[in-house]
Design a protein around this motif. Structure first.
Motif, PDB file in Angstrom:
ATOM      1  N   GLU A  85       0.855  -1.178   0.000  1.00 50.08           N
ATOM      2  CA  GLU A  85       0.000   0.000   0.000  1.00 50.08           C
ATOM      3  C   GLU A  85       0.895   1.233   0.000  1.00 50.08           C
ATOM      4  O   GLU A  85       1.849   1.313   0.772  1.00 50.08           O
ATOM      5  N   LEU A  86       0.566   2.180  -0.874  1.00 50.85           N
ATOM      6  CA  LEU A  86       1.316   3.426  -0.974  1.00 50.85           C
ATOM      7  C   LEU A  86       0.336   4.596  -0.909  1.00 50.85           C
ATOM      8  O   LEU A  86      -0.754   4.520  -1.464  1.00 50.85           O
ATOM      9  N   LYS A  87       0.741   5.664  -0.238  1.00 49.76           N
ATOM     10  CA  LYS A  87      -0.095   6.858  -0.135  1.00 49.76           C
ATOM     11  C   LYS A  87       0.800   8.081  -0.208  1.00 49.76           C
ATOM     12  O   LYS A  87       1.881   8.114   0.390  1.00 49.76           O
ATOM     13  N   LYS A  88       0.339   9.082  -0.937  1.00 42.99           N
ATOM     14  CA  LYS A  88       1.110  10.316  -1.077  1.00 42.99           C
ATOM     15  C   LYS A  88       1.313  10.948   0.294  1.00 42.99           C
ATOM     16  O   LYS A  88       0.363  11.189   1.028  1.00 42.99           O
ATOM     17  N   ALA A  89       2.580  11.233   0.621  1.00 39.80           N
ATOM     18  CA  ALA A  89       2.913  11.863   1.891  1.00 39.80           C
ATOM     19  C   ALA A  89       3.423  13.286   1.681  1.00 39.80           C
ATOM     20  O   ALA A  89       3.458  14.073   2.615  1.00 39.80           O
ATOM     21  N   GLY A  90       3.828  13.596   0.470  1.00 42.26           N
ATOM     22  CA  GLY A  90       4.369  14.906   0.133  1.00 42.26           C
ATOM     23  C   GLY A  90       4.851  14.871  -1.302  1.00 42.26           C
ATOM     24  O   GLY A  90       4.673  13.878  -2.001  1.00 42.26           O
ATOM     25  N   PRO A  91       5.494  15.958  -1.733  1.00 48.79           N
ATOM     26  CA  PRO A  91       6.027  15.950  -3.096  1.00 48.79           C
ATOM     27  C   PRO A  91       7.087  14.855  -3.257  1.00 48.79           C
ATOM     28  O   PRO A  91       8.083  14.848  -2.546  1.00 48.79           O
ATOM     29  N   ASN A  92       6.827  13.901  -4.131  1.00 45.74           N
ATOM     30  CA  ASN A  92       7.741  12.795  -4.434  1.00 45.74           C
ATOM     31  C   ASN A  92       8.108  11.959  -3.209  1.00 45.74           C
ATOM     32  O   ASN A  92       9.196  11.407  -3.115  1.00 45.74           O
ATOM     33  N   VAL A  93       7.174  11.863  -2.260  1.00 45.44           N
ATOM     34  CA  VAL A  93       7.357  11.024  -1.070  1.00 45.44           C
ATOM     35  C   VAL A  93       6.055  10.269  -0.831  1.00 45.44           C
ATOM     36  O   VAL A  93       4.974  10.841  -0.939  1.00 45.44           O
ATOM     37  N   SER A  94       6.184   8.987  -0.506  1.00 50.35           N
ATOM     38  CA  SER A  94       5.007   8.156  -0.253  1.00 50.35           C
ATOM     39  C   SER A  94       5.140   7.431   1.077  1.00 50.35           C
ATOM     40  O   SER A  94       6.227   7.008   1.460  1.00 50.35           O
ATOM     41  N   ASP A  95       4.012   7.319   1.769  1.00 49.38           N
ATOM     42  CA  ASP A  95       3.933   6.422   2.913  1.00 49.38           C
ATOM     43  C   ASP A  95       3.772   5.022   2.354  1.00 49.38           C
ATOM     44  O   ASP A  95       3.049   4.822   1.372  1.00 49.38           O
ATOM     45  N   VAL A  96       4.426   4.058   2.966  1.00 47.82           N
ATOM     46  CA  VAL A  96       4.391   2.694   2.457  1.00 47.82           C
ATOM     47  C   VAL A  96       4.085   1.718   3.582  1.00 47.82           C
ATOM     48  O   VAL A  96       4.544   1.886   4.712  1.00 47.82           O
ATOM     49  N   LEU A  97       3.284   0.722   3.259  1.00 45.89           N
ATOM     50  CA  LEU A  97       3.042  -0.412   4.139  1.00 45.89           C
ATOM     51  C   LEU A  97       3.118  -1.647   3.261  1.00 45.89           C
ATOM     52  O   LEU A  97       2.344  -1.796   2.314  1.00 45.89           O
ATOM     53  N   LEU A  98       4.063  -2.516   3.553  1.00 45.05           N
ATOM     54  CA  LEU A  98       4.255  -3.753   2.797  1.00 45.05           C
ATOM     55  C   LEU A  98       4.140  -4.927   3.741  1.00 45.05           C
ATOM     56  O   LEU A  98       4.872  -5.012   4.729  1.00 45.05           O
ATOM     57  N   LYS A  99       3.199  -5.802   3.445  1.00 44.85           N
ATOM     58  CA  LYS A  99       3.031  -7.038   4.202  1.00 44.85           C
ATOM     59  C   LYS A  99       3.156  -8.192   3.237  1.00 44.85           C
ATOM     60  O   LYS A  99       2.738  -8.092   2.083  1.00 44.85           O
ATOM     61  N   GLY A 100       3.735  -9.277   3.708  1.00 43.64           N
ATOM     62  CA  GLY A 100       3.833 -10.428   2.828  1.00 43.64           C
ATOM     63  C   GLY A 100       4.589 -11.579   3.429  1.00 43.64           C
ATOM     64  O   GLY A 100       5.060 -11.525   4.559  1.00 43.64           O
ATOM     65  N   LEU A 101       4.704 -12.605   2.621  1.00 48.80           N
ATOM     66  CA  LEU A 101       5.469 -13.785   3.000  1.00 48.80           C
ATOM     67  C   LEU A 101       6.956 -13.464   2.946  1.00 48.80           C
ATOM     68  O   LEU A 101       7.374 -12.546   2.239  1.00 48.80           O
ATOM     69  N   LYS A 102       7.733 -14.235   3.659  1.00 43.55           N
ATOM     70  CA  LYS A 102       9.159 -13.926   3.783  1.00 43.55           C
ATOM     71  C   LYS A 102       9.896 -13.919   2.450  1.00 43.55           C
ATOM     72  O   LYS A 102      10.767 -13.096   2.236  1.00 43.55           O
ATOM     73  N   TYR A 103       9.565 -14.792   1.531  1.00 43.57           N
ATOM     74  CA  TYR A 103      10.287 -14.807   0.257  1.00 43.57           C
ATOM     75  C   TYR A 103       9.701 -13.801  -0.733  1.00 43.57           C
ATOM     76  O   TYR A 103      10.387 -12.894  -1.195  1.00 43.57           O
ATOM     77  N   GLU A 104       8.424 -13.962  -1.073  1.00 43.35           N
ATOM     78  CA  GLU A 104       7.801 -13.097  -2.074  1.00 43.35           C
ATOM     79  C   GLU A 104       7.738 -11.647  -1.598  1.00 43.35           C
ATOM     80  O   GLU A 104       7.964 -10.720  -2.369  1.00 43.35           O
TER      81      GLU A 104
END
Length: 118
Positions: A85-104
């Motif tokens: 998941e990405l969300k605009k946090a400012g000019p050319n900056v994004s908040d990020v949340l990445l969840k997943g399995l250890k390999y993929e």
């Protein structure tokens, strides 16, 4: 009886989804929509069978300045390998949340880092 089994199977898979490990939470350099498209493109062109075999869904929501990338297994739509998941946090900056399995999920993180550095 079959319906009950399918409902129980679906609930079991939802539990699996909730238990995905958080691999990254914070800010990253880059536009939220460009990063999402870049990550999906990098993952789709990966030559390793277990990464290339995933199905990738990119969704961009310009009205809320959000995007997401979902990597799912072709044979099982109830669970996923990673969710970005990405969300605009400012000019050319994004908040990020990445969840997943250890390999993929780690491979998605590597792709995100490459895309952010570009």
């Amino acid at each position: 009886m079959i319906t009950a089994a399918l409902v129980l199977f679906g609930c079991a898979n939802l539990t699996e989804v909730e238990e995905q490990e958080t691999l990254l939470a914070g800010e990253i350099k880059g536009d939220y929509s460009a990063l999402a498209r870049c990550v999906a493109a990098k993952m789709q062109t990966d030559k390793r069978q277990n990464i290339n075999a995933l199905q990738y869904s990119v969704r961009v929501y310009p009205d809320t300045n959000k995007s997401e990338v979902l990597g799912t297994y072709a044979n099982n739509t109830a669970s996923y390998a990673f969710h970005l998941e990405l969300k605009k946090a400012g000019p050319n900056v994004s908040d990020v949340l990445l969840k997943g399995l250890k390999y993929e999920g780690v491979e998605a993180l590597k792709a995100l880092q490459v895309c952010s550095a570009a």
